[in-house]
Motif scaffolding. Structure first.
Motif, PDB file in Angstrom:
ATOM      1  N   THR A  23      -0.682  -9.481   2.764  1.00 23.06           N
ATOM      2  CA  THR A  23      -0.562  -9.262   1.437  1.00 23.06           C
ATOM      3  C   THR A  23       0.822  -9.173   0.551  1.00 23.06           C
ATOM      4  O   THR A  23       1.020  -9.114  -0.480  1.00 23.06           O
TER       5      THR A  23
ATOM      6  N   CYS B 186       0.382  -1.043   0.049  1.00 20.00           N
ATOM      7  CA  CYS B 186      -0.327   0.214  -0.070  1.00 20.00           C
ATOM      8  C   CYS B 186       0.855   0.873   0.363  1.00 20.00           C
ATOM      9  O   CYS B 186       0.520   2.062   0.881  1.00 20.00           O
TER      10      CYS B 186
ATOM     11  N   TYR C  60       1.550  -2.801  18.261  1.00 16.89           N
ATOM     12  CA  TYR C  60       2.610  -3.257  16.366  1.00 16.89           C
ATOM     13  C   TYR C  60       3.411  -2.136  16.552  1.00 16.89           C
ATOM     14  O   TYR C  60       4.119  -1.868  15.774  1.00 16.89           O
ATOM     15  N   SER C  61       2.398  -0.865  15.718  1.00 15.60           N
ATOM     16  CA  SER C  61       3.135  -0.317  14.858  1.00 15.60           C
ATOM     17  C   SER C  61       3.601   1.432  15.807  1.00 15.60           C
ATOM     18  O   SER C  61       3.019   2.572  15.759  1.00 15.60           O
TER      19      SER C  61
ATOM     20  N   LEU D 189       5.507  -2.883   8.352  1.00 14.78           N
ATOM     21  CA  LEU D 189       4.256  -2.471   8.869  1.00 14.78           C
ATOM     22  C   LEU D 189       3.968  -2.158   7.516  1.00 14.78           C
ATOM     23  O   LEU D 189       4.672  -2.258   7.075  1.00 14.78           O
ATOM     24  N   ILE D 190       2.365  -2.173   6.818  1.00 15.39           N
ATOM     25  CA  ILE D 190       1.903  -2.245   5.877  1.00 15.39           C
ATOM     26  C   ILE D 190       2.054  -0.629   5.857  1.00 15.39           C
ATOM     27  O   ILE D 190       1.853   0.266   6.973  1.00 15.39           O
ATOM     28  N   GLY D 191       1.707  -0.127   4.500  1.00 13.39           N
ATOM     29  CA  GLY D 191       1.833   1.477   4.177  1.00 13.39           C
ATOM     30  C   GLY D 191       2.494   2.837   4.833  1.00 13.39           C
ATOM     31  O   GLY D 191       2.242   3.381   4.964  1.00 13.39           O
ATOM     32  N   VAL D 192       4.011   1.955   4.922  1.00 14.22           N
ATOM     33  CA  VAL D 192       5.143   2.882   5.159  1.00 14.22           C
ATOM     34  C   VAL D 192       6.501   3.031   3.963  1.00 14.22           C
ATOM     35  O   VAL D 192       6.411   1.258   3.768  1.00 14.22           O
TER      36      VAL D 192
END
Lengths: 385, 385
Positions: free
Chosen positions: A220, A77, A383-384, A113-116
């Motif tokens: 993902t 993402c 987690y994030s 992590l997603i989105g970074v």
């Protein structure tokens, strides 16, 4: 032994600074041939990370000369920039390795992590460091470098008749079918083409990684690669090779379940007496994902009613009045009703076995899951942050 | 006000001794007419408790003169004896109420642990006690008596133009579509036939109770009944009546979410821009059931990557590069990638709003869910022990 157990492979695992805590976060696995055959399976999630979309393209050619893997960021993402970063990563590996290497034969895998966006200013120099550290016994370091919330690194090896299949895996949360949040690299020095590798890999993952359902959440980024160097000069019979791949996958899948985030129990769910394997898998997954049951198992409570209520949500062929359920060998539910005394069930061990008999046919399937614990909640609440 | 807000109904709630702790555990609701029209919807779980199988038959006739409900035991997965017990319960109610009452018009509902026979030696005498306690203001007592792990009893009422719809609900865990572990009794003094009640009830539950997905676990016992006495002499227009039923159902459904086991957050998931309502519901449920996301919400972490990974597991029509996600009004994901600054999201309130825009069509749906907490694990690890 990991990915360097087979001849023809070098590997490295180093700290590139992607993880803030300075732990190893970059792994490189290089196939030195003579063959560069490869196969891969990827997440069935329709939201796919950039490295998955890249590597799917690479694997279409059936040739992989190297795999670069990072932890500390999933690069999922992340839009066009994320895909450019994956491309740049493969280009950098090809450039650093030199010779015949080209980016179109370099697979990339990421986890975290997603989105970074990945810190490319750290990742690209890290590739140079990793390439300099490549060695024929670097498999363990590579396995360590792909860990995220894993508490231990995971490797497995099978050797016979002069050839070897070895591998490494990471994955501790977001484990679910269509593959878990797992990165797996398998290597072999058997002399086989990519079509054979593909068949053996798909046969193996279908009943191993695809049946791990730790928390029902599909990633993902899941990637499982099998690389063959041909360095042993051996051409094993298909069945023997496929069985070796399956054994290594099963071993690694079992290790993933054993190290799942916050888990205190490994739950082996066997569905028998099903009209079809598909029914058995559907019922097994439904049981595996029932949060109330997962809590009960955590509390060492043989709550078979929650097994029945989970079975009842499926489309599988069964008659509610003919369902039987055993927990650790005690048939606590017979014919859809109260069976043997539930106090006979001991659930002290980490492994808990649930058998669900649909009394309809002769097909079966095994799904592995974990219990649901306060530690899982704690680990995934923070987690994030 | 509960089930006795509408004219023509009496109710009672008493302690029959089914619960070991002595709390109220038996409720009786009687329709004194002149009409005895009724409709019902039940769990879609294929493993149905004895009282559900009984009441489904009763409701086929469209006439219900009384409902008897017990907490302290679900009478599910209890075999032929369990069904006989439900039958005997209805017979006892008919006998105690006397007059025109017959068992075939008495609905039965049970809630509690699965797989345990009810203590009929306590339940049957309890029916006599409850019948003696029936009163036109017994609705609150009835609502209290159906609680299991509920911390509060739940009631709602709408009155207009001389007629009323009132109701009570219980349910705190095992909340999922196809109805939650909920028992709901709605009453009205409007003068309507059972076909009209049935249509209004199904229209209402489809977008209220059926869209509550606290923990993804579907019960064996869910029952929602709507009884009409006709005592007001009013015949409301269908739309006005249906809206009143929907309002009461929505209010009760919202109360169920607000009191879900161990929850610290109520999550309102709105899916917009879907190609169909079915797509919107499928995506909403997938988000609602993602344990990793539920943990993140608990930790007040606007982890939109977990929303995308949940959307990606569905069959709904969407393009991953056109997905948008807002959390509490901040569009943290735009076009499948990083959007507005996640630090702008405040998640301090109990209610958290997630909007998922599929950018494909104009259909939408709202699903309500809860976060996943250590308290949920604790409560459900020790339920039957």
């Amino acid at each position: 032994m990991s990915v360097t157990a087979a001849q023809g492979f070098t590997a490295a695992g180093i700290a590139a600074g992607i993880k803030a805590n300075g732990n190893p976060d970059l792994a490189l696995v290089v196939n030195n041939g003579p063959r560069l055959a490869a196969a891969g399976v990827f997440t069935s999630n329709r939201v796919k990370a950039a490295p998955v979309r890249w590597s799917e393209q690479v694997l279409r050619g059936g040739t992989v000369s190297a795999v670069v893997l990072n932890s500390g960021g999933a690069n999922a993402c992340t839009g066009p920039k994320g895909f450019q970063d994956t491309h740049a990563t493969a280009e950098k590996v090809a450039q650093v390795l030199g010779g015949e290497h080209n980016a179109g034969e370099i697979a990339v895998a990421s986890t975290g992590l997603i989105g970074v966006l990945l810190p490319m200013d750290k990742l690209l120099p890290g590739i140079e460091t990793a390439a300099a550290a490549l060695s024929a016994d670097g498999g363990e370091d590579a396995a360590v470098a792909i860990k995220t919330t894993d508490t231990v690194h995971k490797t497995a090896t099978v050797s016979q008749d002069g050839w070897t299949v070895g591998g490494m895996a990471k994955g501790a949360g977001m484990l679910a079918p269509g593959l878990a949040t797992m990165l797996v690299v398998l290597t072999t020095d058997a002399d086989l083409d990519s079509a054979t590798l593909d068949k053996a890999l798909r046969d193996a993952t279908r009943t191993t990684f695809d049946r791990v359902d730790s928390d029902g959440c599909m990633s993902t980024n899941d990637t499982v690669l099998l690389l063959a160097s041909g360095a042993s000069g051996q051409v094993p019979a298909y069945e023997a090779f496929a069985e070796a791949v399956r054994t290594v996958c099963d071993d690694l899948a079992r290790q993933l379940i054993g190290d799942a985030e916050g888990a205190s129990k490994d739950i082996r769910i066997e569905v028998v007496g099903a009209a079809s394997e598909q029914d058995a898998v559907e019922v097994g997954r439904s049981i595996a994902r029932n949060n109330l049951l997962k809590c009960a198992i955590h509390g060492e409570d043989p709550n078979w009613g929650r097994v029945l209520s989970a079975i009842g949500t499926t489309r599988a062929a069964f008659d509610p009045d003919r369902l039987n359920v055993a927990i650790n060998g005690v048939w606590v539910c017979k014919n859809g009703s109260v069976g043997e005394d539930r106090d006979l069930v001991s659930m002290k061990d980490r492994e808990v076995r649930i058998t669900a008999d649909l009394s309809t046919g002769s097909e079966s399937a095994v799904i592995w899951a974990n219990d649901l614990t306060a530690e899982y909640v704690h680990e995934n609440s923070a987690y994030s942050s």
